[in-house]
Design a protein around this motif. Structure first.
Motif, short mmCIF file in Angstrom:
data_model
loop_
_atom_site.label_atom_id
_atom_site.label_comp_id
_atom_site.label_asym_id
_atom_site.label_seq_id
_atom_site.Cartn_x
_atom_site.Cartn_y
_atom_site.Cartn_z
N ILE A 229 0.84 -1.20 0.00
CA ILE A 229 0.00 0.00 0.00
C ILE A 229 0.87 1.25 0.00
CG2 ILE A 229 -1.60 1.35 1.45
CD1 ILE A 229 -2.76 -1.45 2.33
N SER A 230 1.93 1.23 0.81
CA SER A 230 2.83 2.39 0.91
C SER A 230 3.55 2.65 -0.41
CB SER A 230 3.85 2.16 2.03
OG SER A 230 4.68 3.28 2.18
N ILE A 231 3.99 1.58 -1.07
CA ILE A 231 4.68 1.73 -2.36
C ILE A 231 3.75 2.35 -3.39
CG2 ILE A 231 5.53 0.37 -4.34
CD1 ILE A 231 7.08 -1.32 -2.32
N GLN B 160 14.11 4.26 -5.41
CA GLN B 160 13.86 5.37 -4.49
C GLN B 160 12.46 5.28 -3.90
OE1 GLN B 160 13.38 9.22 -6.21
NE2 GLN B 160 13.93 10.32 -4.34
N VAL B 161 11.48 4.92 -4.75
CA VAL B 161 10.10 4.74 -4.27
C VAL B 161 10.05 3.72 -3.15
CG1 VAL B 161 7.82 3.82 -4.90
CG2 VAL B 161 8.95 5.46 -6.40
N THR B 162 10.75 2.59 -3.34
CA THR B 162 10.76 1.53 -2.33
C THR B 162 11.38 2.01 -1.03
OG1 THR B 162 10.92 -0.15 -4.07
CG2 THR B 162 11.55 -0.82 -1.85
N ARG B 163 12.50 2.73 -1.13
CA ARG B 163 13.17 3.24 0.07
C ARG B 163 12.25 4.18 0.86
NH1 ARG B 163 17.57 3.79 -3.37
NH2 ARG B 163 17.25 6.04 -3.54
N VAL B 164 11.61 5.11 0.14
CA VAL B 164 10.72 6.07 0.79
C VAL B 164 9.52 5.34 1.39
CG1 VAL B 164 9.15 8.03 0.39
CG2 VAL B 164 11.41 7.99 -0.69
N ALA B 165 8.98 4.36 0.66
CA ALA B 165 7.79 3.62 1.12
C ALA B 165 8.09 2.84 2.40
CB ALA B 165 7.30 2.69 0.03
N VAL B 166 9.23 2.18 2.44
CA VAL B 166 9.61 1.41 3.64
C VAL B 166 9.80 2.35 4.83
CG1 VAL B 166 11.43 0.00 4.69
CG2 VAL B 166 10.62 -0.53 2.38
#
Length: 461
Positions: free
Chosen positions: A121-123, A256-262
């Protein structure tokens, strides 16, 4: 109360930091009627999260979220309060029923799957935000690629008239660009190279579950899963949308999306554990009751703070806010194992809805039922008007049926409104009289017989 215009993520965060607990409650009041105590509790929890972000890293690490248990019957606003809070805070939010988890060794979902679902959901949230940043660039790139298809470049090497041809080509391209923007070329057919989405004809099940394995197989065998292309003819309008989507994916840095989402999950994620009362209970029974305490013990480390292995890396759950909810008709919060009770220090009780609450629910929220039905029938040219006494009558009927049958809270209003407007909704396209007034007499006529017969009302309302 301050009003903030949408802007960058940093501006939105700054705007959120300025929200006081009182302002958070005011925002929640726009969508949920009553339940002031529960709203205060979640507002303080959200404000504490903002306060924590301003502490030194060493101290911030030690400050744990104060998880909440909401106690109250169904249909009084427990889920809606949590959902609206997450939306207000722009936090990844997951609602999950505690009753669908089972102890390790039983058939059912593993409790760690809630964290994996929250990451997904965050991603998606972060990807949507990044899409807004690259949208203009993606449209320009897609436009250039589409013009290349409509006007293929002609070889001009060694031709003495090369400058003239290049200038003519540029003029033609700009004319096509103008026609494209005006929509004059939408129906023209172009041939586009698209990626085939072929899915594997087999699944691999490991002890980590299917969700952990499928992505790994696609990474290892990219040429087998979804990388082949084929030529396909489509209209210019369809091709433009396809190329925009392709350019957006190319411009977004998914790492970058994954890093921010986590990071967002770890620091501002909210998990709503519904039906927590269904797993409250101690050992000593047989059948389905046996695994209840086991489920609690499986949930405990996640609420306490642990590290979960996901396909996007390790995710810490220490600072995720957990909001549990349950009716607790049969069991009570003290029936939970002591360790889990200790991780939910805030308990709030939500009250059953009164007739006055029902009237407010019908009219006050931004997307109230009356506004919804009025807007729906307006699409048929029907101008629907509810009198004050009709709303009072609907609220009275809802309260009465909740008392005599099962109390399902505000959800009863949906059933009753459908019953009241059944004839109008069915006949709307053929009605010659476009101004329709719903008064108390009309409500009584449509509902009186059903409410009077309790056996019938159990089935219909």
């Amino acid at each position: 109360m301050a009003i903030y215009l949408p802007g960058t993520i940093e501006e939105e965060q700054a705007a959120l930091d300025d929200l006081t607990p009182r302002e958070i409650v005011t925002e929640l009041d726009k969508y949920v009627v009553g339940q002031h105590e529960a709203k205060r509790a979640v507002a303080i929890a959200l404000r504490n999260r903002m306060r924590r972000q301003k502490l030194t890293p060493e101290l911030a690490e030690e400050v744990m979220p104060k998880n909440i248990i909401m106690i109250g019957p169904t249909g009084v606003g427990k889920t809606e309060i949590a959902r609206r809070l997450a939306k207000l805070a722009n936090s990844p939010f997951l609602k999950v029923e505690a009753s669908k988890f089972t102890e390790v060794g039983y058939v059912g979902r593993d409790v760690e799957s809630m964290i994996r679902d929250l990451i997904e959901i965050s991603i998606e949230m972060v990807r949507e935000e990044k899409l807004e940043d690259v949208q203009d660039k993606a449209e320009l790139n897609a436009e250039e690629r589409l013009l290349d298809l409509l006007l293929p470049a002609t070889p001009t090497s060694g031709d003495p008239s090369q400058p003239i041809l290049a200038e003519s080509n540029t003029r033609t391209r700009e004319k096509l660009r103008q026609q494209l923007r005006e929509g004059k070329l939408d129906e023209r057919i172009v041939e586009l190279e698209v990626r085939e989405k072929s899915m594997p004809a087999f699944e691999i099940i490991s002890n980590q579950g299917i969700e952990e394995m499928d992505i790994n197989m696609k990474d290892m065998l990219p040429n087998i899963f979804g990388q082949r292309t084929k030529k396909r003819k489509m209209k210019v309008s369809e091709a433009f949308d396809y190329l925009i989507a392709e350019e957006e994916q190319r411009l977004i840095d998914m790492d970058q999306v994954t890093r921010v989402a986590v990071e967002r999950v770890e620091n501002s994620g909210i998990i709503f554990l519904d039906e927590i009362d269904k797993i409250a209970g101690r050992e000593g029974g047989h059948g389905p009751d046996v695994s209840r305490e086991g489920v609690q013990r499986d949930i405990l480390p996640i609420v306490e703070g642990t590290t979960i292995n996901t396909r996007y890396g390790m995710v810490r759950t220490d600072h995720i806010l957990f909001i549990a909810a349950g009716a607790f008709h049969v069991s009570k919060p003290s029936d939970l194992i002591p360790e889990l009770q200790g991780r939910f220090p805030i308990r709030v009780e939500l009250k059953s809805l009164t007739v006055d609450d029902f009237i407010k629910i019908l009219t006050e929220p931004k997307s109230s039922l009356v506004k919804q039905y009025t807007a729906l029938l307006e699409t048929e040219g029907i101008k629907l008007e509810f009198t004050r006494d009709s709303l009072e009558q609907i609220a009275n009927f809802a309260a009465r049926v909740n008392e005599t049958t099962e109390n399902i809270g505000a959800r009863r209003l949906h059933t009753i409104m459908e019953r009241v407007l059944d004839e109008i909704s069915f006949s709307a396209p053929e009605l010659t009289e476009k101004d329709v007034k719903i008064d108390a007499a009309y409500v009584t006529k449509t509902l009186a017989d059903v409410v009077k017969d309790q056996d019938l009302s159990r089935y219909i309302l």
